[in-house]
Design an enzyme around this catalytic site. Structure first.
Site, PDB file in Angstrom:
ATOM      1  N   GLY A 216      -4.592  -8.298 -10.000  1.00  0.00           N
ATOM      2  CA  GLY A 216      -5.248  -9.364  -9.265  1.00  0.00           C
ATOM      3  C   GLY A 216      -4.774  -9.423  -7.824  1.00  0.00           C
ATOM      4  O   GLY A 216      -4.436  -8.409  -7.206  1.00  0.00           O
ATOM      5  N   SER A 217      -4.701 -10.630  -7.307  1.00  0.00           N
ATOM      6  CA  SER A 217      -4.453 -10.797  -5.873  1.00  0.00           C
ATOM      7  C   SER A 217      -3.044 -10.450  -5.433  1.00  0.00           C
ATOM      8  O   SER A 217      -2.779 -10.370  -4.229  1.00  0.00           O
ATOM      9  CB  SER A 217      -4.786 -12.232  -5.444  1.00  0.00           C
ATOM     10  OG  SER A 217      -6.181 -12.461  -5.532  1.00  0.00           O
TER      11      SER A 217
END
Length: 485
Positions: A216-217
């Site tokens: 993810g981020s």
């Protein structure tokens, strides 16, 4: 008559040679395979018939051999098993071993090449052979903090000392009790093993090293590093940041978290894009950089390495090859086919914390003989130069912004400047809640600990989870335990 005798003699010689060859093959050619065969009871008796070396944390054994009144002589016992099972693994008459009990087996049994002279000395003096001890780098306070903060949630935590690579905490939950597998009651040991195989959460798996997740981020740190290292961007560089980004060559749209906007006029700076974790800005940036630049940067952080051991083998984290622009956009925000272990994401934060120098992570500090003589002492080694010192400082300042006023405020520690990055990773499985991530380090100006946390499928919060809400508090607890013991 002479002819018959010659023929008989020839047959006898051939049979003798065949017997000699067969015996030689069994004694030498197959020796290793036969000795290591799990069905070889003599091997088990030989191993259990002498003390196996202890596994030590902060001067206290967390795994050791204790005398028992049975044909084996010694049985493995574990103290604080739920706290350290991720690291120790188990050692079982029935089911073999795992984790350190497996990867360091030759040292713990005293059979390692490095212990040759110790074995010779025991032979000469008549002393009972014993295995060597291994002293770990773990910080008990950090280990306990990780277990407590994860609570009943399924997840993993890795904490590393950035300047050396020492692993200070390694926790994968749920844990298990290795004592149930160490028993010499083979029926009970097998039942316990089968029960753990069937248990929810795969307690026998060390997720910190063996499981690859979409990061993810948190992967935006890699993308931001690639941008800064290219020389074409600074933290103040203005990026395109539409409210919704259409993936190149498709009709598929990518929104920001919660449908939010990242800045006025659909623009934002690189620093603010990281601070608030702007999906559309990083997707657009990824396409502008190109997949090759991001892959090269990922590799410098340790991605795609199949040879990393701590000493347990760490599964290679991966950044996919031959991406089109749409796939590159998604990969730049840690989705698509990007996968990372918690160890890997701790390495990313650690390299930034250490001025760009990525140190090889390790778990075993010292190996000692039963006489306490030092056999080997770990020396910190650089794995790679992940980014320049300038880029590392820029990333640090940007990560401080994430924790001060961005998506990672739950990682704040009173009186301590914390640098970090959150992540909320879609699993790609319909109906599954996202994984919650956080990676970072503290104190930002003099890093003592870098940490990576994943809480699988949002933990107790489920579909409402974010990295900032669920994983950041776990990271804060671990960092506090190291900084304020």
């Amino acid at each position: 008559m002479n002819t018959a005798l010659r023929r008989l003699a020839t047959v006898v010689v051939v049979m003798f040679l065949a017997l000699l060859a067969g015996t030689t093959w069994v004694q030498f050619g197959q020796a290793s395979a036969l000795n290591n065969d799990s069905r070889n009871v003599r091997t088990l008796y030989r191993e259990y018939g002498k003390p196996r070396g202890p596994i030590i944390v902060a001067g206290q054994p967390v795994a050791q051999s204790t005398p028992v009144d049975d044909p084996f002589g010694f049985q493995r016992s574990y103290t604080q098993p739920e706290l350290y099972s991720t690291v120790t693994g188990f050692y079982s008459v029935v089911n073999g071993g795992s984790q350190l009990e497996r990867s360091m087996n030759d040292v713990l049994t005293g059979q390692a090449d490095s212990l040759f002279w110790s074995r010779v000395q025991d032979l000469i003096t008549g002393a009972q052979p014993q295995g060597s001890s291994i002293e770990l780098t773990l910080d008990p306070a950090a280990q306990q903090a990780a277990v407590d903060a994860l609570g009943g949630q399924q997840g993993a935590v890795v904490a590393v000392e950035p300047s050396t690579g020492k692993i200070l905490a390694m926790v994968s939950t749920p844990g298990f009790d290795p004592n149930a597998l160490a028993t010499h009651d083979t029926t009970a040991a097998n039942a316990a093993y089968q029960g753990l195989l069937a248990a929810d959460g795969d307690p026998l798996i060390n997720s910190t090293t063996s499981e690859n997740y979409p990061p993810g981020s948190t992967f935006k740190l890699v993308t931001a590093a690639a941008a800064l290292e290219s020389g074409s961007y600074t933290p103040e560089s203005v990026l395109s940041a539409p409210d919704v980004y259409t993936l190149p060559g498709t009709r598929t749209t990518l929104p920001n978290f919660g449908g939010s906007s990242c800045g006025a006029n659909e623009q934002t700076t690189l620093a603010d894009a990281l601070r608030i974790s702007c999906n559309t800005a990083f997707a657009s940036l990824g396409v502008d950089l190109g997949d090759e630049a991001i892959r090269e940067q990922a590799d410098r952080f340790g991605f795609d390495r199949a040879d990393l051991t701590v000493p347990m083998r760490v599964a290679a984290s991966t950044y996919p090859e031959d991406l089109n622009d749409a796939q590159t956009a998604l990969s730049a925000i840690g989705q698509e086919s990007v996968r990372a272990t918690p160890v890997q994401m701790a390495m990313v934060a650690s390299a930034i914390a250490n001025g760009g120098s990525l140190m090889t992570p390790y778990l075993v500090q010292t190996v000692r003989t039963a006489n306490l003589d030092v056999v080997s002492e770990a020396e910190p080694t650089e794995l790679s130069e992940a980014v320049s010192g300038t880029t590392a400082q820029q990333l640090t300042d940007m990560m401080v912004g994430v924790v001060q006023s961005g998506s990672g405020t739950s990682a704040q520690i009173s009186g301590v400047q914390v640098a970090g990055k959150t992540g909320t990773a879609q699993t790609g499985v319909e109906g599954e809640s996202p994984h919650a991530w956080f990676t970072g380090f503290a104190p930002a100006e003099d890093p003592q600990v870098a940490v990576a946390v994943i809480v699988e499928n949002g933990g107790s919060v489920g579909s409402e989870a974010t990295g900032g809400r669920v994983a950041a508090p776990v990271a804060r607890a671990v960092m506090e335990a190291v900084i304020n013991p």
